[in-house]
Design an enzyme around this catalytic site. Sequence first.
Site, PDB file in Angstrom:
ATOM      1  N   ASN A   1     -37.346  80.164 -23.841  1.00 40.11           N
ATOM      2  CA  ASN A   1     -38.191  81.340 -24.032  1.00 40.11           C
ATOM      3  C   ASN A   1     -38.951  81.587 -22.730  1.00 40.11           C
ATOM      4  OD1 ASN A   1     -39.944  83.302 -24.903  1.00 40.11           O
ATOM      5  ND2 ASN A   1     -41.133  81.971 -26.254  1.00 40.11           N
TER       6      ASN A   1
ATOM      7  N   LYS B   1     -40.663  84.094 -21.891  1.00 43.85           N
ATOM      8  CA  LYS B   1     -41.894  84.881 -22.085  1.00 43.85           C
ATOM      9  C   LYS B   1     -41.989  85.998 -21.027  1.00 43.85           C
ATOM     10  CE  LYS B   1     -43.882  80.855 -24.255  1.00 43.85           C
ATOM     11  NZ  LYS B   1     -45.069  80.122 -24.682  1.00 43.85           N
TER      12      LYS B   1
ATOM     13  N   HIS C   1     -43.136  84.811 -33.055  1.00 40.58           N
ATOM     14  CA  HIS C   1     -43.737  83.823 -32.147  1.00 40.58           C
ATOM     15  C   HIS C   1     -45.268  83.904 -32.274  1.00 40.58           C
ATOM     16  CE1 HIS C   1     -44.929  81.715 -28.528  1.00 40.58           C
ATOM     17  NE2 HIS C   1     -43.708  81.183 -28.519  1.00 40.58           N
TER      18      HIS C   1
ATOM     19  N   GLU D   1     -47.463  83.891 -30.159  1.00 39.28           N
ATOM     20  CA  GLU D   1     -48.087  84.783 -29.187  1.00 39.28           C
ATOM     21  C   GLU D   1     -47.959  86.252 -29.593  1.00 39.28           C
ATOM     22  OE1 GLU D   1     -46.130  83.145 -25.773  1.00 39.28           O
ATOM     23  OE2 GLU D   1     -47.332  81.333 -25.955  1.00 39.28           O
TER      24      GLU D   1
ATOM     25  N   GLU E   1     -43.307  75.356 -34.318  1.00 35.46           N
ATOM     26  CA  GLU E   1     -44.114  75.288 -33.097  1.00 35.46           C
ATOM     27  C   GLU E   1     -45.597  75.235 -33.452  1.00 35.46           C
ATOM     28  OE1 GLU E   1     -42.018  77.127 -29.526  1.00 35.46           O
ATOM     29  OE2 GLU E   1     -42.844  78.799 -30.626  1.00 35.46           O
TER      30      GLU E   1
ATOM     31  N   GLY F   1     -47.702  75.338 -24.690  1.00 37.89           N
ATOM     32  CA  GLY F   1     -48.191  75.655 -23.353  1.00 37.89           C
ATOM     33  C   GLY F   1     -49.042  74.565 -22.715  1.00 37.89           C
TER      34      GLY F   1
ATOM     35  N   SER G   1     -44.605  72.448 -25.743  1.00 39.09           N
ATOM     36  CA  SER G   1     -44.707  71.461 -24.663  1.00 39.09           C
ATOM     37  C   SER G   1     -43.567  70.449 -24.641  1.00 39.09           C
ATOM     38  CB  SER G   1     -46.068  70.765 -24.700  1.00 39.09           C
ATOM     39  OG  SER G   1     -47.076  71.737 -24.483  1.00 39.09           O
TER      40      SER G   1
HETATM   41  P1  PGA Z   1     -44.068  75.813 -24.189  1.00 37.17           P
HETATM   42  O1  PGA Z   1     -43.792  77.116 -25.075  1.00 37.17           O
HETATM   43  O2  PGA Z   1     -42.784  75.059 -24.110  1.00 37.17           O
HETATM   44  O3  PGA Z   1     -44.523  76.359 -22.889  1.00 37.17           O
HETATM   45  O4  PGA Z   1     -45.124  75.026 -24.914  1.00 37.17           O
HETATM   46  C1  PGA Z   1     -43.026  77.054 -26.224  1.00 37.17           C
HETATM   47  C2  PGA Z   1     -43.088  78.387 -26.905  1.00 37.17           C
HETATM   48  O5  PGA Z   1     -44.170  78.990 -26.945  1.00 37.17           O
HETATM   49  O6  PGA Z   1     -42.079  78.888 -27.397  1.00 37.17           O
END
Ligand code: PGA
Length: 260
Positions: free
Chosen positions: A14, A16, A102, A104, A172, A178, A220
Amino acid sequence: MAKDSQNKKIVVANWKMSPETIDEAFEILKKVKETAKTLKNTKLVICPPSLYANELKESLGKSKKILFGAQNVFYEEKGAHTGEISIDMIKNLGMGYVIVGHSERRILGEDDNIVSKKINLVLNSKLNAILCIGEKERSEEGDFLLFISEQIKNSLHGVEKKYLKNLIIAYEPIWAIGKTAEDAMDSRGVHQMHLFIKKVLKDLFDEKSSEKVAIIYGGSVELENTEELIENGNINGFLIGHESLNADKFCKILKIVDKS
Ligand code: PGA
Protein backbone atom coordinates in the site's frame (compact mmCIF):
# COMPACT_ATOMS: atom_id res chain seq x y z
CA MET A 1 1.27 -21.66 7.37
CA ALA A 2 -2.23 -21.06 6.05
CA LYS A 3 -2.49 -19.92 2.46
CA ASP A 4 -5.17 -18.32 0.33
CA SER A 5 -7.77 -20.20 -1.69
CA GLN A 6 -5.31 -20.54 -4.57
CA ASN A 7 -2.80 -21.86 -2.09
CA LYS A 8 -0.60 -18.80 -2.26
CA LYS A 9 0.37 -16.21 0.25
CA ILE A 10 -0.47 -12.58 -0.50
CA VAL A 11 1.59 -9.48 -0.03
CA VAL A 12 -0.17 -6.20 -0.69
CA ALA A 13 1.96 -3.07 -1.00
CA ASN A 14 0.00 0.00 0.00
CA TRP A 15 1.97 2.95 -1.31
CA LYS A 16 -0.56 5.45 0.05
CA MET A 17 0.26 9.00 -1.17
CA SER A 18 3.87 8.15 -2.12
CA PRO A 19 6.25 8.45 -3.86
CA GLU A 20 6.15 12.08 -4.94
CA THR A 21 7.13 11.50 -8.55
CA ILE A 22 6.36 8.80 -11.06
CA ASP A 23 10.07 8.42 -11.74
CA GLU A 24 10.60 7.33 -8.16
CA ALA A 25 7.70 4.91 -8.57
CA PHE A 26 9.37 3.42 -11.67
CA GLU A 27 12.59 3.00 -9.69
CA ILE A 28 10.87 1.02 -6.96
CA LEU A 29 8.96 -1.09 -9.46
CA LYS A 30 12.09 -1.86 -11.45
CA LYS A 31 13.76 -3.40 -8.42
CA VAL A 32 10.66 -5.21 -7.17
CA LYS A 33 10.08 -6.68 -10.63
CA GLU A 34 13.29 -8.68 -10.43
CA THR A 35 12.32 -10.28 -7.15
CA ALA A 36 8.72 -10.77 -8.27
CA LYS A 37 9.97 -12.96 -11.12
CA THR A 38 11.38 -15.41 -8.60
CA LEU A 39 8.24 -15.74 -6.44
CA LYS A 40 6.67 -19.19 -6.44
CA ASN A 41 4.26 -19.17 -3.52
CA THR A 42 3.37 -15.54 -3.19
CA LYS A 43 0.94 -13.26 -4.94
CA LEU A 44 2.18 -9.69 -5.04
CA VAL A 45 -0.33 -6.86 -5.33
CA ILE A 46 0.93 -3.28 -5.59
CA CYS A 47 -1.51 -0.47 -4.85
CA PRO A 48 0.16 2.71 -6.08
CA PRO A 49 -1.47 6.13 -6.22
CA SER A 50 -4.08 5.66 -8.98
CA LEU A 51 -2.55 8.47 -11.04
CA TYR A 52 0.51 6.29 -11.62
CA ALA A 53 -1.21 2.95 -12.07
CA ASN A 54 -1.58 2.86 -15.84
CA GLU A 55 1.99 3.80 -16.68
CA LEU A 56 3.42 1.48 -14.07
CA LYS A 57 1.32 -1.38 -15.31
CA GLU A 58 2.22 -0.72 -18.95
CA SER A 59 5.89 -0.72 -18.07
CA LEU A 60 5.63 -4.36 -17.01
CA GLY A 61 4.31 -5.54 -20.35
CA LYS A 62 2.53 -8.87 -20.24
CA SER A 63 4.14 -10.08 -17.02
CA LYS A 64 1.58 -11.27 -14.46
CA LYS A 65 4.04 -11.48 -11.61
CA ILE A 66 2.95 -8.15 -10.19
CA LEU A 67 -0.76 -7.50 -9.83
CA PHE A 68 -2.21 -4.05 -9.33
CA GLY A 69 -4.81 -2.70 -7.00
CA ALA A 70 -6.53 0.58 -6.17
CA GLN A 71 -6.39 2.15 -2.73
CA ASN A 72 -10.04 3.15 -2.81
CA VAL A 73 -13.15 3.24 -5.02
CA PHE A 74 -16.32 5.32 -4.97
CA TYR A 75 -19.53 3.44 -4.11
CA GLU A 76 -21.61 4.94 -6.95
CA GLU A 77 -20.92 3.43 -10.35
CA LYS A 78 -21.51 6.58 -12.39
CA GLY A 79 -22.36 10.25 -12.06
CA ALA A 80 -21.03 13.65 -11.11
CA HIS A 81 -18.67 12.89 -8.23
CA THR A 82 -15.71 15.22 -8.31
CA GLY A 83 -12.45 13.63 -7.34
CA GLU A 84 -13.73 10.08 -7.12
CA ILE A 85 -12.66 6.95 -8.99
CA SER A 86 -15.22 4.47 -10.31
CA ILE A 87 -15.12 0.71 -10.25
CA ASP A 88 -15.21 0.56 -14.07
CA MET A 89 -12.15 2.81 -14.29
CA ILE A 90 -10.30 0.43 -12.01
CA LYS A 91 -11.49 -2.61 -13.92
CA ASN A 92 -10.73 -1.11 -17.32
CA LEU A 93 -7.17 -0.41 -16.25
CA GLY A 94 -6.79 -4.08 -15.46
CA MET A 95 -6.44 -3.61 -11.72
CA GLY A 96 -7.85 -6.66 -9.99
CA TYR A 97 -7.84 -5.56 -6.36
CA VAL A 98 -9.31 -2.71 -4.34
CA ILE A 99 -8.46 -1.76 -0.77
CA VAL A 100 -11.64 -0.81 1.06
CA GLY A 101 -12.12 0.76 4.46
CA HIS A 102 -8.51 1.56 5.28
CA SER A 103 -8.34 3.27 8.67
CA GLU A 104 -6.86 6.35 7.00
CA ARG A 105 -10.10 6.63 5.02
CA ARG A 106 -12.36 5.70 7.90
CA ILE A 107 -10.88 8.60 9.84
CA LEU A 108 -12.15 10.89 7.07
CA GLY A 109 -15.69 9.73 7.74
CA GLU A 110 -15.99 6.46 5.89
CA ASP A 111 -18.26 4.34 8.09
CA ASP A 112 -19.20 0.64 7.93
CA ASN A 113 -22.25 1.48 5.84
CA ILE A 114 -20.14 3.12 3.13
CA VAL A 115 -17.56 0.35 3.44
CA SER A 116 -20.21 -2.33 2.87
CA LYS A 117 -21.48 -0.51 -0.25
CA LYS A 118 -17.95 -0.45 -1.60
CA ILE A 119 -17.23 -4.08 -0.71
CA ASN A 120 -20.40 -5.23 -2.47
CA LEU A 121 -19.60 -3.13 -5.50
CA VAL A 122 -16.09 -4.55 -5.78
CA LEU A 123 -17.16 -8.16 -5.28
CA ASN A 124 -20.20 -7.92 -7.55
CA SER A 125 -17.87 -6.52 -10.21
CA LYS A 126 -15.80 -9.71 -9.88
CA LEU A 127 -12.77 -7.91 -8.51
CA ASN A 128 -10.94 -8.80 -5.30
CA ALA A 129 -11.71 -6.72 -2.23
CA ILE A 130 -9.17 -6.11 0.52
CA LEU A 131 -11.28 -5.15 3.52
CA CYS A 132 -9.33 -3.36 6.24
CA ILE A 133 -10.48 -3.72 9.82
CA GLY A 134 -8.85 -2.92 13.12
CA GLU A 135 -9.38 -1.34 16.52
CA LYS A 136 -8.05 2.04 17.53
CA GLU A 137 -6.98 0.94 20.98
CA ARG A 138 -7.23 -1.98 23.37
CA SER A 139 -8.51 -2.13 26.89
CA GLU A 140 -7.96 -4.79 29.54
CA GLU A 141 -11.59 -5.86 29.25
CA GLY A 142 -11.17 -6.91 25.62
CA ASP A 143 -13.98 -4.67 24.27
CA PHE A 144 -12.08 -4.47 21.01
CA LEU A 145 -13.16 -8.00 20.12
CA LEU A 146 -16.77 -6.92 20.03
CA PHE A 147 -15.75 -3.89 18.00
CA ILE A 148 -13.91 -6.08 15.50
CA SER A 149 -16.76 -8.56 15.12
CA GLU A 150 -19.26 -5.72 14.58
CA GLN A 151 -16.93 -4.09 12.08
CA ILE A 152 -16.69 -7.34 10.10
CA LYS A 153 -20.44 -8.00 10.20
CA ASN A 154 -21.38 -4.47 9.21
CA SER A 155 -18.72 -4.15 6.52
CA LEU A 156 -19.78 -7.44 4.94
CA HIS A 157 -23.50 -6.70 5.09
CA GLY A 158 -25.15 -8.02 1.94
CA VAL A 159 -22.13 -9.95 0.70
CA GLU A 160 -23.01 -13.22 -0.99
CA LYS A 161 -21.16 -16.36 0.04
CA LYS A 162 -20.14 -17.13 -3.50
CA TYR A 163 -17.90 -14.05 -3.53
CA LEU A 164 -15.94 -14.88 -0.41
CA LYS A 165 -13.16 -16.43 -2.45
CA ASN A 166 -12.46 -12.90 -3.72
CA LEU A 167 -12.33 -11.37 -0.28
CA ILE A 168 -9.18 -10.66 1.69
CA ILE A 169 -9.45 -9.33 5.20
CA ALA A 170 -6.55 -7.17 6.31
CA TYR A 171 -6.44 -6.97 10.07
CA GLU A 172 -4.67 -3.72 10.87
CA PRO A 173 -4.79 -2.51 14.47
CA ILE A 174 -4.67 1.26 14.12
CA TRP A 175 -2.27 1.57 17.06
CA ALA A 176 0.30 -0.45 15.11
CA ILE A 177 0.14 1.38 11.77
CA GLY A 178 2.99 3.56 10.54
CA LYS A 179 5.38 2.83 13.39
CA THR A 180 8.30 0.42 13.62
CA ALA A 181 8.56 -3.35 13.90
CA GLU A 182 8.93 -2.97 17.68
CA ASP A 183 5.51 -1.36 17.93
CA ALA A 184 3.79 -3.90 15.70
CA MET A 185 1.65 -6.69 17.01
CA ASP A 186 3.58 -9.84 17.87
CA SER A 187 3.02 -13.17 16.16
CA ARG A 188 1.03 -14.53 19.07
CA GLY A 189 -1.42 -11.65 18.90
CA VAL A 190 -1.65 -12.00 15.13
CA HIS A 191 -2.38 -15.70 15.46
CA GLN A 192 -5.13 -15.04 18.00
CA MET A 193 -6.76 -12.42 15.80
CA HIS A 194 -6.59 -14.75 12.82
CA LEU A 195 -8.54 -17.36 14.78
CA PHE A 196 -11.00 -14.79 16.06
CA ILE A 197 -11.71 -13.38 12.60
CA LYS A 198 -12.19 -16.90 11.22
CA LYS A 199 -14.73 -17.57 13.95
CA VAL A 200 -16.66 -14.39 13.21
CA LEU A 201 -16.73 -15.33 9.53
CA LYS A 202 -17.84 -18.86 10.33
CA ASP A 203 -20.74 -17.57 12.42
CA LEU A 204 -21.66 -15.09 9.72
CA PHE A 205 -21.48 -17.49 6.78
CA ASP A 206 -20.44 -21.12 7.30
CA GLU A 207 -17.24 -23.01 7.89
CA LYS A 208 -16.55 -23.99 4.30
CA SER A 209 -17.19 -20.51 2.88
CA SER A 210 -15.22 -18.76 5.60
CA GLU A 211 -12.18 -20.91 4.82
CA LYS A 212 -12.02 -19.19 1.44
CA VAL A 213 -11.31 -15.77 2.93
CA ALA A 214 -7.62 -14.93 3.14
CA ILE A 215 -6.64 -13.06 6.29
CA ILE A 216 -3.58 -10.88 6.22
CA TYR A 217 -1.92 -8.65 8.80
CA GLY A 218 -0.89 -5.02 8.42
CA GLY A 219 0.68 -2.47 10.75
CA SER A 220 4.42 -1.85 10.84
CA VAL A 221 5.46 -4.98 9.02
CA GLU A 222 9.14 -4.40 8.41
CA LEU A 223 12.06 -6.57 7.42
CA GLU A 224 12.83 -7.10 11.12
CA ASN A 225 9.52 -8.76 12.06
CA THR A 226 8.53 -10.44 8.80
CA GLU A 227 9.97 -13.86 9.50
CA GLU A 228 8.57 -14.14 13.00
CA LEU A 229 5.11 -13.00 11.91
CA ILE A 230 4.88 -15.25 8.89
CA GLU A 231 6.28 -18.33 10.63
CA ASN A 232 4.27 -18.06 13.83
CA GLY A 233 1.36 -15.74 13.09
CA ASN A 234 -0.62 -18.32 11.07
CA ILE A 235 -1.46 -15.58 8.61
CA ASN A 236 -2.03 -15.62 4.83
CA GLY A 237 0.20 -12.66 4.15
CA PHE A 238 0.69 -8.95 4.76
CA LEU A 239 -0.51 -5.48 3.88
CA ILE A 240 2.63 -3.38 3.94
CA GLY A 241 2.77 0.40 3.96
CA HIS A 242 6.01 2.35 4.47
CA GLU A 243 8.37 -0.61 4.12
CA SER A 244 6.96 -1.37 0.64
CA LEU A 245 8.45 1.91 -0.58
CA ASN A 246 11.93 0.78 0.39
CA ALA A 247 12.58 -1.49 -2.58
CA ASP A 248 15.61 -3.29 -1.15
CA LYS A 249 13.95 -4.17 2.13
CA PHE A 250 10.64 -4.96 0.47
CA CYS A 251 12.33 -7.43 -1.89
CA LYS A 252 13.89 -9.19 1.11
CA ILE A 253 10.47 -9.36 2.76
CA LEU A 254 9.01 -10.94 -0.37
CA LYS A 255 11.70 -13.60 -0.36
CA ILE A 256 11.10 -14.43 3.29
CA VAL A 257 7.37 -14.73 2.75
CA ASP A 258 7.85 -16.84 -0.35
CA LYS A 259 9.98 -19.42 1.36
CA SER A 260 7.92 -19.63 4.56
P1 PGA B 1 2.48 0.54 7.66
O1 PGA B 1 1.05 0.74 6.97
O2 PGA B 1 3.05 -0.73 7.12
O3 PGA B 1 3.24 1.75 7.26
O4 PGA B 1 2.24 0.45 9.14
C1 PGA B 1 0.18 -0.32 6.81
C2 PGA B 1 -1.12 0.21 6.30
O5 PGA B 1 -1.56 1.28 6.76
O6 PGA B 1 -1.74 -0.38 5.41
